[in-house]
Design an enzyme around this catalytic site. Structure first.
Site, mmCIF file in Angstrom:
data_model
loop_
_atom_site.group_PDB
_atom_site.id
_atom_site.type_symbol
_atom_site.label_atom_id
_atom_site.label_comp_id
_atom_site.label_asym_id
_atom_site.label_seq_id
_atom_site.Cartn_x
_atom_site.Cartn_y
_atom_site.Cartn_z
ATOM 1 C CE LYS A 76 -3.922 1.989 2.590
ATOM 2 N NZ LYS A 76 -4.851 1.776 3.716
ATOM 3 C CB SER A 151 -7.972 3.651 2.760
ATOM 4 O OG SER A 151 -7.167 3.025 3.764
ATOM 5 C CB SER A 175 -8.506 0.750 5.706
ATOM 6 O OG SER A 175 -9.246 1.932 5.848
#
EC number: 6.3.5.7
Length: 482
Positions: A76, A151, A175
């Site tokens: 990420k 996210s 997330s």
């Protein structure tokens, strides 16, 4: 059949028998990215030259020691990587090349994994749909008209689409688990303090936690094993031994006691989602576990508590992005105050600005006690609810999300509805306990997730139940057709 349809342990065995090479795995990853990235948009930055060079070095050295050695991974884009662009999904960091590695990045390098690239995300991890990225929208591999979740939407979509074997995400209020549910993969938020946050670009420091997203529970356990442990760079990591998580995958759940909160199957939870959880509980009953309904009475306050606390922490954490030291700087500032205002106005997106303003208000003189301090007290009550249940039960089970993935654009203009999408995952972060999402069904052709929540630092029991459920069902074997 893709090489990535196999488990880590199977690939490791083939590598050491010289049936495949690390370069084959890296080739597989970049070929798949070339084939489907225009349909998924999971990656923000690729690191092909370094990845191929690392693969060649591992192939040349002979026997690979650890099970993760040579395995392609995506990170990420809020996990810093030395010399590799790291943006946190924000224009304010679009040219940021870190000068050091996050602790988890270093641990993965020590384990021999190969970083394929950096994955798209909601800006500064603020969002539930990946539509708040400053660069592009990631699509759900199961249906490109739907969101992948957020996210960590890029992290979940890349694994579901077969672009990487596994990925790392971060989880502040769901997330990792929410996008894992939407994309039909396995995602774990570890206990707060299990994994170092050093080098994770902060959203809310008391809630953020890095965790693995994988195709199977076993792969998830291998990845958590590699990134866990005390870190002198992060004072919030716990100085306790890391158990062998893979050894917990016995498939035996006889006698384990499961709590099912009535609040997690009540108003707002779709009927198909509710039924999938009840069917999942029947599977676990057949395997010898027992379950009872319980109550987590303060769950209804979790959403308001979370958005006050996380926004307050964000307003403090994001003050460092001011155009002075690094990141974007406005080209037309007339003085220092002008520099601050214009840099932040031009560099931050709407959702980030919204949360900074909310957090600054909650921390301001005259409102601190009424909002921030009150929210901290309610957080303590939410944590006590979990502690009370865990005195009698081994795990808590419910749905990961109220519904399957929603359509792109459907909720982006309605922040409150979007925030409510995390209502089942947020209490876990407030309490600091571990939670995993595993595939447990489909609704309208889209995946659903089962959430298994454990006691502090008891990821082993969470994995034990998740693995037993996975082995008794076929949901994890189904893949999207891109």
């Amino acid at each position: 059949m893709s090489l990535f349809d196999q488990k880590v342990c199977e690939l490791h065995e083939q590598l050491n028998k010289k049936e495949i090479s690390v370069s084959d795995l890296v080739d597989e990853s970049y070929k798949r990215i070339a084939a489907v990235e225009d349909k998924v948009h999971a990656f923000l930055t690729l690191d092909e030259e370094n990845a191929r060079a690392a693969a060649k070095r591992l192939d040349d050295q002979g026997e690979l020691k650890g099970p993760l050695s040579g395995m392609p991974i995506g990170l990420k884009d809020n996990i810093v990587t030395k010399g590799l662009r790291t943006t946190a999904g924000s224009k304010i960091l679009e040219n940021f090349d870190p000068i050091y590695d996050a602790t988890v990045t270093q641990k993965l390098q020590d384990a021999g994994t190969i970083t394929i690239g950096k994955l798209n995300m909601d800006e500064f991890a603020m969002g539930s749909s990946n539509e708040n990225s400053g660069f592009q929208k990631t699509e759900n591999p199961w249906n490109p008209e739907t969101v992948p979740g957020g996210s960590s939407g890029g992290s979940a979509a890349a694994v579901a689409a077969g672009q990487v074997l596994f990925s790392l995400g971060s989880d502040t209020g769901g997330s990792i688990r929410q996008p894992a549910s939407f994309c039909g993969v396995v995602g774990l938020k570890p206990t707060f303090g299990r994994v170092s946050r050093f080098g994770l670009i902060a959203f809310a420091s008391s809630l953020d936690q890095i965790g693995p997203i994988t195709r199977t529970v076993e792969d998830n356990a291998y990845l958590l094993q590699a990134i866990s442990g005390h870190d002198p760079h992060d004072s919030t990591t716990a100085n306790i031994d890391v158990p062998n998580f893979v050894e917990a995958l016995t498939g035996d759940v006889r006698g384990l006691k499961i709590a099912v909160p009535k609040e997690y199957l009540g108003e707002g939870v779709g009927e198909e989602t509710r039924q999938s959880v009840l069917e999942s509980l029947k599977v676990l009953e057949k395997l010898g576990a027992v379950w009872e309904e319980v109550s987590l009475p303060h769950s209804k306050y979790a959403l308001a508590t979370y958005y006050l606390l996380s926004s307050s922490e964000a307003s403090a954490n994001l003050a460092r992005f001011d155009g002075v030291r690094y990141g974007y700087r406005t080209p037309d500032a007339e003085n220092l105050i002008d520099l601050y205002k214009k840099t932040r106005a031009e560099g931050f997106g709407d959702e980030v600005k919204r949360r900074i303003m909310l957090g600054t208000f909650a921390l301001s003189s005259g409102y601190y006690d009424a909002y921030y301090k009150k929210a901290q007290k309610v957080r303590t009550l939410i944590k006590k609810d979990f502690d009370d249940v865990f005195e009698k039960y081994d795990v808590i089970i419910g749905p990961t999300t109220p519904t399957p993935a929603f359509k792109l654009g459907e909720k982006i203009d309605d922040p409150l509805t979007m925030y409510a999408n995390d209502i089942l995952t947020i209490p876990v972060n407030l309490a600091g306990v571990p939670g995993i999402s595993v595939p447990n069904g489909f609704a309208n052709g889209l995946p659903l997730g089962l959430q298994i929540i454990g006691k502090h630092f008891d990821e082993s029991t969470v994995y034990r139940i998740a693995y037993a459920f996975e082995q008794a069902t076929e949901f994890h074997k189904q893949k999207p057709h891109l």
